[in-house]
Design a protein around this motif. Structure first.
Motif, PDB file in Angstrom:
ATOM      1  N   ASP A  74       0.843  -1.205   0.000  1.00 54.21           N
ATOM      2  CA  ASP A  74       0.000   0.000   0.000  1.00 54.21           C
ATOM      3  C   ASP A  74       0.871   1.245   0.000  1.00 54.21           C
ATOM      4  OD1 ASP A  74      -3.265   0.498   0.899  1.00 54.21           O
ATOM      5  OD2 ASP A  74      -1.916   2.202   0.762  1.00 54.21           O
ATOM      6  N   ASN A  75       0.408   2.190  -0.770  1.00 55.12           N
ATOM      7  CA  ASN A  75       1.096   3.458  -0.909  1.00 55.12           C
ATOM      8  C   ASN A  75       1.112   4.261   0.394  1.00 55.12           C
ATOM      9  OD1 ASN A  75       2.330   5.312  -2.650  1.00 55.12           O
ATOM     10  ND2 ASN A  75       0.439   6.491  -2.701  1.00 55.12           N
ATOM     11  N   PHE A 103      -3.567   7.303  -2.555  1.00 54.30           N
ATOM     12  CA  PHE A 103      -3.662   8.607  -1.913  1.00 54.30           C
ATOM     13  C   PHE A 103      -2.315   9.301  -2.048  1.00 54.30           C
ATOM     14  CE2 PHE A 103      -6.800   6.076   0.381  1.00 54.30           C
ATOM     15  CZ  PHE A 103      -7.872   6.956   0.450  1.00 54.30           C
ATOM     16  N   GLU A 104      -2.342  10.502  -2.572  1.00 48.80           N
ATOM     17  CA  GLU A 104      -1.098  11.267  -2.744  1.00 48.80           C
ATOM     18  C   GLU A 104      -1.267  12.631  -2.079  1.00 48.80           C
ATOM     19  OE1 GLU A 104       1.392  10.220  -4.884  1.00 48.80           O
ATOM     20  OE2 GLU A 104       0.356   8.502  -5.766  1.00 48.80           O
ATOM     21  N   PRO A 105      -0.204  13.163  -1.466  1.00 52.38           N
ATOM     22  CA  PRO A 105      -0.355  14.499  -0.885  1.00 52.38           C
ATOM     23  C   PRO A 105      -0.535  15.558  -1.968  1.00 52.38           C
ATOM     24  CG  PRO A 105       1.924  13.756  -0.729  1.00 52.38           C
ATOM     25  CD  PRO A 105       1.133  12.611  -1.285  1.00 52.38           C
ATOM     26  N   ARG A 106      -1.389  16.545  -1.683  1.00 51.61           N
ATOM     27  CA  ARG A 106      -1.511  17.704  -2.586  1.00 51.61           C
ATOM     28  C   ARG A 106      -0.232  18.535  -2.388  1.00 51.61           C
ATOM     29  NH1 ARG A 106      -6.712  18.828  -1.551  1.00 51.61           N
ATOM     30  NH2 ARG A 106      -7.524  17.936  -3.439  1.00 51.61           N
ATOM     31  N   SER A 111      14.442  19.075   1.819  1.00 52.36           N
ATOM     32  CA  SER A 111      14.081  20.234   2.662  1.00 52.36           C
ATOM     33  C   SER A 111      12.566  20.468   2.657  1.00 52.36           C
ATOM     34  CB  SER A 111      14.747  21.506   2.156  1.00 52.36           C
ATOM     35  OG  SER A 111      16.115  21.323   1.958  1.00 52.36           O
ATOM     36  N   ILE A 112      11.881  19.865   1.701  1.00 51.30           N
ATOM     37  CA  ILE A 112      10.420  20.052   1.616  1.00 51.30           C
ATOM     38  C   ILE A 112       9.739  18.698   1.808  1.00 51.30           C
ATOM     39  CG2 ILE A 112       8.489  20.753   0.129  1.00 51.30           C
ATOM     40  CD1 ILE A 112      10.268  22.775  -1.196  1.00 51.30           C
ATOM     41  N   PHE A 113       8.816  18.643   2.767  1.00 53.06           N
ATOM     42  CA  PHE A 113       8.135  17.371   3.069  1.00 53.06           C
ATOM     43  C   PHE A 113       6.623  17.572   3.108  1.00 53.06           C
ATOM     44  CE2 PHE A 113      12.313  17.122   5.010  1.00 53.06           C
ATOM     45  CZ  PHE A 113      12.750  15.855   4.635  1.00 53.06           C
ATOM     46  N   TYR A 114       5.901  16.485   2.797  1.00 54.38           N
ATOM     47  CA  TYR A 114       4.437  16.506   2.891  1.00 54.38           C
ATOM     48  C   TYR A 114       3.943  15.573   4.004  1.00 54.38           C
ATOM     49  CZ  TYR A 114       4.875  19.005  -1.468  1.00 54.38           C
ATOM     50  OH  TYR A 114       5.230  19.925  -2.419  1.00 54.38           O
ATOM     51  N   SER A 115       4.852  14.874   4.638  1.00 56.05           N
ATOM     52  CA  SER A 115       4.509  14.085   5.826  1.00 56.05           C
ATOM     53  C   SER A 115       5.793  13.980   6.648  1.00 56.05           C
ATOM     54  CB  SER A 115       4.006  12.689   5.447  1.00 56.05           C
ATOM     55  OG  SER A 115       5.040  11.957   4.846  1.00 56.05           O
ATOM     56  N   ILE A 116       5.639  13.620   7.915  1.00 55.33           N
ATOM     57  CA  ILE A 116       6.820  13.607   8.790  1.00 55.33           C
ATOM     58  C   ILE A 116       7.102  12.193   9.273  1.00 55.33           C
ATOM     59  CG2 ILE A 116       7.703  14.411  11.023  1.00 55.33           C
ATOM     60  CD1 ILE A 116       6.235  17.007  10.551  1.00 55.33           C
ATOM     61  N   LYS A 117       8.327  11.732   9.037  1.00 56.77           N
ATOM     62  CA  LYS A 117       8.689  10.394   9.516  1.00 56.77           C
ATOM     63  C   LYS A 117       9.512  10.503  10.799  1.00 56.77           C
ATOM     64  CE  LYS A 117       7.745   7.466   5.815  1.00 56.77           C
ATOM     65  NZ  LYS A 117       7.403   8.369   4.709  1.00 56.77           N
ATOM     66  N   ASP A 118      10.482  11.471  10.806  1.00 59.25           N
ATOM     67  CA  ASP A 118      11.351  11.601  11.961  1.00 59.25           C
ATOM     68  C   ASP A 118      11.410  13.077  12.363  1.00 59.25           C
ATOM     69  OD1 ASP A 118      13.301  11.558  13.830  1.00 59.25           O
ATOM     70  OD2 ASP A 118      14.952  11.152  12.435  1.00 59.25           O
ATOM     71  N   LYS A 119      10.670  13.411  13.427  1.00 61.25           N
ATOM     72  CA  LYS A 119      10.564  14.840  13.772  1.00 61.25           C
ATOM     73  C   LYS A 119      11.870  15.424  14.321  1.00 61.25           C
ATOM     74  CE  LYS A 119       8.598  14.055  18.312  1.00 61.25           C
ATOM     75  NZ  LYS A 119       7.543  14.242  19.261  1.00 61.25           N
ATOM     76  N   LYS A 120      12.806  14.533  14.697  1.00 54.40           N
ATOM     77  CA  LYS A 120      14.065  15.016  15.299  1.00 54.40           C
ATOM     78  C   LYS A 120      14.895  15.842  14.310  1.00 54.40           C
ATOM     79  CE  LYS A 120      14.932  11.008  18.073  1.00 54.40           C
ATOM     80  NZ  LYS A 120      14.783   9.985  17.128  1.00 54.40           N
ATOM     81  N   PHE A 167       0.905  20.827   4.340  1.00 52.71           N
ATOM     82  CA  PHE A 167      -0.200  19.945   4.753  1.00 52.71           C
ATOM     83  C   PHE A 167      -1.489  20.444   4.107  1.00 52.71           C
ATOM     84  CE2 PHE A 167       2.826  19.591   8.342  1.00 52.71           C
ATOM     85  CZ  PHE A 167       3.099  18.238   8.213  1.00 52.71           C
ATOM     86  N   PHE A 168      -1.703  20.021   2.866  1.00 54.49           N
ATOM     87  CA  PHE A 168      -2.877  20.480   2.120  1.00 54.49           C
ATOM     88  C   PHE A 168      -3.864  19.352   1.870  1.00 54.49           C
ATOM     89  CE2 PHE A 168       0.851  22.894   0.377  1.00 54.49           C
ATOM     90  CZ  PHE A 168       0.608  24.058   1.090  1.00 54.49           C
TER      91      PHE A 168
END
Ligand SMILES: Cc1cc2nc3c(=O)[nH]c(=O)nc-3n(C[C@H](O)[C@H](O)[C@H](O)COP(=O)(O)OP(=O)(O)OC[C@H]3O[C@@H](n4cnc5c(N)ncnc54)[C@H](O)[C@@H]3O)c2cc1C
Length: 339
Positions: free
Chosen positions: A33-34, A120-123, A137-146, A243-244
């Protein structure tokens, strides 16, 4: 290359129950799954909403339904490949070769497409230059907030994700929260919290601003944001988060030489097979006369497609219909103690 009796594309309710049906009749399967989580629309679009038409379950939320389906699969130890989108499908003699965007490859006689309304893809941001910085430097979701600790982070969006991450990351980072409107769509308590953090100088709030341009060579240096389509402001930033919301795209499925009817795949109602032998479509993505886009229909379609998979995966064996209540073989597969 991973060998499996059946590959399921989509870990929504339909794909999950199809996996259960395949394992009950003794076939192996893996699921791709995507999304980075299991549950499809139920988990992505309405985890807290009550569903009232799952047989024998008077009411459950999208999240509860998903965790029940996952629990039902527990005896089978199914391998999930999350965060991977199936890109390519190629015929190899009697089998299918399948490749994901992360390079995972499968060989299988059966593919069950349970792709819902597509992946499902981020806008994304509209300036073209943003692509250059994506996942750096540009992300649409966060994997590692550190990675954002002690950095300047510019967060775009007006919904709960943008607000929640602005609040969370403001603990260790300098935050610019940028939204194209004056009003936020998120929960009032989060809006109040953001306004409080702004007063305390922990969040810089820019409303009626949009991203106009990104600047930097290998990593991001600054961004231009535009106020009300007029005045430009340049702000220094290390990271940009967008986050759109999500869009649903049929995506690569459209390139697999399958007959399509608008955004669905026509199938027969005996095996739920597409125009390609060994490729089945079930759940919201399939169409046939009388199709209902309901979870319960997806369950039935998965049960029949699984039986069709048996013929191609075990050509020399005869499929025997058995009830779960009385079959010793099925109980063994489920790990149930037999008295
Ligand atoms: C707000 C809302 C309320 C609803 N309420 C009800 C209700 O009360 N009762 C009911 O029966 N139904 C309801 N539905 C409909 C129900 O959610 C769908 O019928 C169901 O989710 C379909 O399941 P599915 O497994 O076919 O597809 P989905 O749940 O859409 O899952 C498909 C999965 O496939 C993945 N995918 C697609 N393409 C690829 C690819 N190329 N590679 C990898 N992964 C891919 C997607 O990322 C997704 O996770 C509701 C829907 C919504 C939006």
């Amino acid at each position: 290359m991973i060998k499996t009796d059946a590959l399921i594309i989509g870990a929504g309710p339909t794909g999950l129950f199809a996996a259960h049906q395949l394992k009950l009749i003794g076939l192996n399967c893996e699921i791709v799954d995507n999304l980075d989580k299991i549950g499809g629309q139920c988990i992505e679009l309405y985890p807290d909403k009550p569903i009232y038409d799952i047989p024998a379950i008077p009411v459950c939320t999208g999240e509860e339904l998903t965790s029940n389906l996952i629990n039902q699969l527990k005896p089978f130890n199914i391998k999930f490949h999350l965060g991977e989108r199936v890109e390519e499908i190629k015929k190899n003699k009697e089998k299918w070769e399948v490749k994901t965007n992360k390079g995972t490859e499968f060989i299988t006689p059966n593919i069950i497409i349970a792709g819902g309304v597509g992946s499902f893809e981020p806008r994304k941001f509209s300036p073209k230059e943003c692509e250059k910085f994506e996942n750096k430097s540009i992300f649409y979701s966060i994997k590692d907030k550190k990675i954002f600790n002690d950095k300047i982070v510019s967060i775009f969006g007006g919904g709960d994700s943008a607000l929640d991450w602005a609040i969370e990351l403001s603990k260790n980072s300098t935050i610019n929260l940028i939204h194209r409107r004056d009003e936020f769509r998120g929960t009032q308590s989060s809006v109040d919290k953001v306004k409080k953090l702004e007063k305390e100088g922990k969040i810089n709030l820019f409303t009626k601003y949009q991203l106009k341009n990104v600047k930097g060579s290998s990593s991001l240096d600054s961004i231009d944001i535009e106020h009300d389509n007029k005045e430009l402001k340049n702000i220094k930033t290390d990271f940009v988060l967008g986050f759109f919301g999500l869009i649903m795209q049929l995506g690569p499925i459209a390139n697999w030489d399958l007959n399509l009817d608008k955004k669905t795949i026509p199938v027969d109602t005996e095996k739920f097979e597409t125009n390609q032998k060994g490729i089945y479509a079930i759940g919201d993505i399939c169409s046939y006369p009388g199709k209902l886009k309901l979870i319960l229909s997806g369950f039935h379609e998965g049960a029949l497609a699984a039986r069709a998979c048996f013929k191609l995966a075990r050509p020399n064996e005869k499929y025997r219909f058995e009830f779960t209540t009385s079959s010793k073989t099925i109980k063994n597969r489920l790990g149930v103690k037999i008295d």
